[in-house]
Design a protein around this motif. Structure first.
Motif, PDB file in Angstrom:
ATOM      1  N   LEU B 154      -4.345   1.558  -5.448  1.00 21.34           N
ATOM      2  CA  LEU B 154      -4.726   1.190  -6.805  1.00 21.34           C
ATOM      3  C   LEU B 154      -3.787   0.089  -7.273  1.00 21.34           C
ATOM      4  O   LEU B 154      -2.576   0.246  -7.250  1.00 21.34           O
ATOM      5  CB  LEU B 154      -4.608   2.400  -7.732  1.00 21.34           C
ATOM      6  N   LEU B 155      -4.356  -1.047  -7.662  1.00 24.65           N
ATOM      7  CA  LEU B 155      -3.549  -2.195  -8.056  1.00 24.65           C
ATOM      8  C   LEU B 155      -3.786  -2.478  -9.539  1.00 24.65           C
ATOM      9  O   LEU B 155      -4.866  -2.906  -9.930  1.00 24.65           O
ATOM     10  CB  LEU B 155      -3.937  -3.420  -7.218  1.00 24.65           C
ATOM     11  N   ASP B 156      -2.773  -2.197 -10.345  1.00 20.99           N
ATOM     12  CA  ASP B 156      -2.902  -2.353 -11.792  1.00 20.99           C
ATOM     13  C   ASP B 156      -2.328  -3.710 -12.216  1.00 20.99           C
ATOM     14  O   ASP B 156      -1.161  -3.798 -12.580  1.00 20.99           O
ATOM     15  CB  ASP B 156      -2.177  -1.201 -12.495  1.00 20.99           C
ATOM     16  N   GLU B 157      -3.142  -4.739 -12.146  1.00 23.05           N
ATOM     17  CA  GLU B 157      -2.720  -6.110 -12.459  1.00 23.05           C
ATOM     18  C   GLU B 157      -1.364  -6.460 -11.835  1.00 23.05           C
ATOM     19  O   GLU B 157      -0.454  -6.892 -12.530  1.00 23.05           O
ATOM     20  CB  GLU B 157      -2.637  -6.319 -13.980  1.00 23.05           C
ATOM     21  N   PRO B 158      -1.222  -6.279 -10.539  1.00 23.94           N
ATOM     22  CA  PRO B 158       0.115  -6.458  -9.954  1.00 23.94           C
ATOM     23  C   PRO B 158       0.556  -7.920  -9.887  1.00 23.94           C
ATOM     24  O   PRO B 158       1.707  -8.199  -9.583  1.00 23.94           O
ATOM     25  CB  PRO B 158      -0.028  -5.882  -8.547  1.00 23.94           C
ATOM     26  N   PHE B 159      -0.360  -8.844 -10.159  1.00 29.26           N
ATOM     27  CA  PHE B 159       0.008 -10.265 -10.053  1.00 29.26           C
ATOM     28  C   PHE B 159       0.232 -10.918 -11.411  1.00 29.26           C
ATOM     29  O   PHE B 159       0.597 -12.080 -11.491  1.00 29.26           O
ATOM     30  CB  PHE B 159      -1.096 -11.039  -9.318  1.00 29.26           C
ATOM     31  N   ALA B 185      -9.219  -0.519  -1.547  1.00 33.28           N
ATOM     32  CA  ALA B 185      -8.418  -0.908  -2.713  1.00 33.28           C
ATOM     33  C   ALA B 185      -9.259  -1.015  -3.977  1.00 33.28           C
ATOM     34  O   ALA B 185     -10.429  -1.403  -3.935  1.00 33.28           O
ATOM     35  CB  ALA B 185      -7.708  -2.220  -2.458  1.00 33.28           C
ATOM     36  N   ILE B 186      -8.633  -0.659  -5.104  1.00 32.92           N
ATOM     37  CA  ILE B 186      -9.235  -0.885  -6.411  1.00 32.92           C
ATOM     38  C   ILE B 186      -8.253  -1.703  -7.234  1.00 32.92           C
ATOM     39  O   ILE B 186      -7.105  -1.300  -7.415  1.00 32.92           O
ATOM     40  CB  ILE B 186      -9.545   0.448  -7.129  1.00 32.92           C
ATOM     41  N   LEU B 187      -8.706  -2.880  -7.661  1.00 31.44           N
ATOM     42  CA  LEU B 187      -7.847  -3.768  -8.434  1.00 31.44           C
ATOM     43  C   LEU B 187      -8.325  -3.805  -9.880  1.00 31.44           C
ATOM     44  O   LEU B 187      -9.505  -3.988 -10.142  1.00 31.44           O
ATOM     45  CB  LEU B 187      -7.899  -5.180  -7.839  1.00 31.44           C
TER      46      LEU B 187
END
Lengths: 264, 256
Positions: B154-159, B185-187
């Motif tokens: 799970l990618l919570d606005e990692p960029f 993956a879920i972004l």
């Protein structure tokens, strides 16, 4: 343009400023002692009450050489260090319990406010009656004076730790003990160290007042004894020694702080 | 067979004054190896949804089903910032999950070393986070997430906290890592370009309450490319426009 030269000039400027500061610092202490001595010699102030640096020094040499001073210093130092360690440790433990149980923390809140507002030294007579007129009462005094404020400050630090660190640990299935050990406690170390610095001063207050009341041994006892027999040389001697050792303890805590903060 | 199913999830936040419905009937599933983006304006409940999927938050109604796995150990979570523990070395940070999940693995250090190598950070095990740049720290955080071998990331606005160049590089790295380790993956993002460049599918959410508005399939020719290449592909612009229009219409319908 010679950068190296300019840098040398800049460093020279810094050294010069440092020398100026040191000069004025020395000037203040020397003129204070000098003026005190002069005023006492010429009876501008009553030498019986305000003593004189030379008299305090002579008393120091005498008491030091017969070894009686050392006994009092050792006792007071022991009580203060122990009081301050117990106070801070207990404060941290209570803060951890409050963090552990939000329900308990809500229940305890008004009691903490009352206990914090209460002047702890007022408990002195009760402590002496309950724990006996001895070292235990004095150490307890040195500890309780700092324990409530430590609890409040450290607990506040615990709950202000960025919740995202907790979130990271929760995604790894961490339980509450692990969250405390891995995130809450290490993140709060700087706060705990700074309460240590405050507690050094508080524990001195607690211990000296305790020694006033118990009146058996220690620097607080010397002050109260000197007062009762009207020997103010002794009072000033005790005050000077307290000032020196309180400063040394504070500096030691600062040293520990620098070491710990540097490691991160 | 879907690896993850979000099954008619509702979530409501309660306070003294109001009950706010954050999520309304969210239902979708994700196939193994798929990259899905959840796109929406801030406040549409994206992060709430992610927390529910991660098992950090109990939904008011509905549930999350993960195939053959326990929710808590099969999910890796990457936050907006790295949140590396500043008092731990990079190695201790990367092996943190292994330690907490009691994988009594003697090779924890080897795993850390290999992953750090893979994210392009060799020989920094003994350094502290503050000695690294923002991009490097986020890569170390990726290594920490991957160390426990989660099935779903799970990618919570990692960029979002990175500068543009670091962001583009990290997008490529994350995509490549997910492919090579075969992760799903879920972004979560509010950046249309990022969603298009990285995903196979885009779920567009409307706000107040958060609900699924539309699901886009990213054109196959774009999904096959790396994020950086996808951004320069001829069909990127047209697809961007269609997502953009949908997002715009959403804003107008809620504001009017």
């Amino acid at each position: 343009m010679n950068i190296q030269l300019l840098h040398e000039q800049y460093k020279a400027l810094l050294r010069k400023e440092k020398r100026r500061i040191r000069f004025f610092q020395l000037l203040i202490i020397i003129s204070f002692i000098g003026l005190w001595e002069l005023a006492s010699q010429n009876h501008w102030i009553d030498p019986l009450i305000f003593s004189a640096p030379s008299k305090v020094w002579r008393l120091f040499v005498e008491k030091w050489s017969d070894g009686t001073l050392m006994i009092h210093v050792n006792i007071t130092l022991f009580e203060t260090v122990l009081g301050f360690i117990i106070g801070t440790l207990l404060g941290t433990i209570i803060a951890a319990i409050l963090w552990w149980s939000p329900f308990f923390s809500k229940v305890a809140d008004p009691y903490l406010v009352v206990l914090n507002a209460m002047p702890k030294v007022a408990l002195g007579p009760i402590l002496i009656v309950a724990l006996g007129p001895g070292m235990i009462s004095i150490i307890t005094m040195g500890a309780i004076i700092s324990v409530i404020i430590s609890t409040i400050v450290i607990y506040t630090a615990f709950i202000e730790v960025d919740t995202n660190y907790v979130k990271v640990l929760q995604t790894f299935n961490a339980n509450r003990t692990q969250i405390f050990k891995e995130a809450i406690l290490p993140a709060s170390f700087p706060t705990i160290i700074s309460t240590l610095k405050v507690n050094v001063g508080l524990s001195w207050v607690g211990v000296i007042v305790g020694e006033f009341l118990v009146s058996a041994k220690g620097l607080g006892y010397l002050i109260i004894y000197g007062f009762q027999v009207f020997n103010f040389n002794l009072v000033f001697l005790a005050l000077m020694i307290i000032a020196v050792f309180a400063t040394i303890m504070y500096q030691l805590v600062e040293l520990v702080e620098r070491k710990l903060i540097k490691a991160r | 067979m879907a690896i993850l199913t979000v099954n008619h999830v509702y979530h409501t936040y309660f306070s003294q004054e109001v009950a706010t419905e954050a999520l309304h009937d969210i239902h979708f599933s994700v196939e193994p190896g798929e990259f899905v983006s959840i796109l929406g304006a801030s406040g549409c409940g994206k992060s709430t949804l992610l927390s529910i999927i991660a098992g950090l938050l109990e939904p008011t109604a509905g549930d999350v089903i993960i195939k053959n796995h326990d929710q808590s150990t099969s999910i890796g979570y990457m936050l907006q910032q790295d949140y590396l523990f500043p008092w731990k070395t990079i190695e201790e940070n990367v092996t943190l999950g292994l330690k907490l999940l009691k994988y009594h693995d003697l090779h924890a250090k080897d795993i850390a070393k290999e992953l750090l190598q893979a994210v392009g950070l060799p020989n920094i095990e003994k350094k502290f986070p503050r000695q690294l740049s923002g991009g490097m720290r986020q890569r170390a955080a990726l290594a920490r997430t991957l160390a426990v071998d989660p099935k779903i990331l799970l990618l919570d606005e990692p960029f979002s906290a990175l500068d543009y160049k670091a962001k583009l590089k990290l997008e490529d790295l994350v995509c490549a890592m997910l492919k090579s380790y075969e992760k799903t993956a879920i972004l979560v993002t509010h950046d249309i370009g990022e969603a298009i460049a990285m995903s196979d599918r885009i779920i567009l959410m409307s706000a107040k309450p958060g609900a699924i508005h539309k699901i886009f399939d990213v054109p196959r020719e774009l999904a096959a490319l790396t994020p950086f290449e996808a951004r320069t592909h001829p069909s990127y612009g047209a697809f961007f426009q269609s997502v953009w229009k949908e997002l715009e219409s959403l804003e107008h319908s809620t504001s009017s």
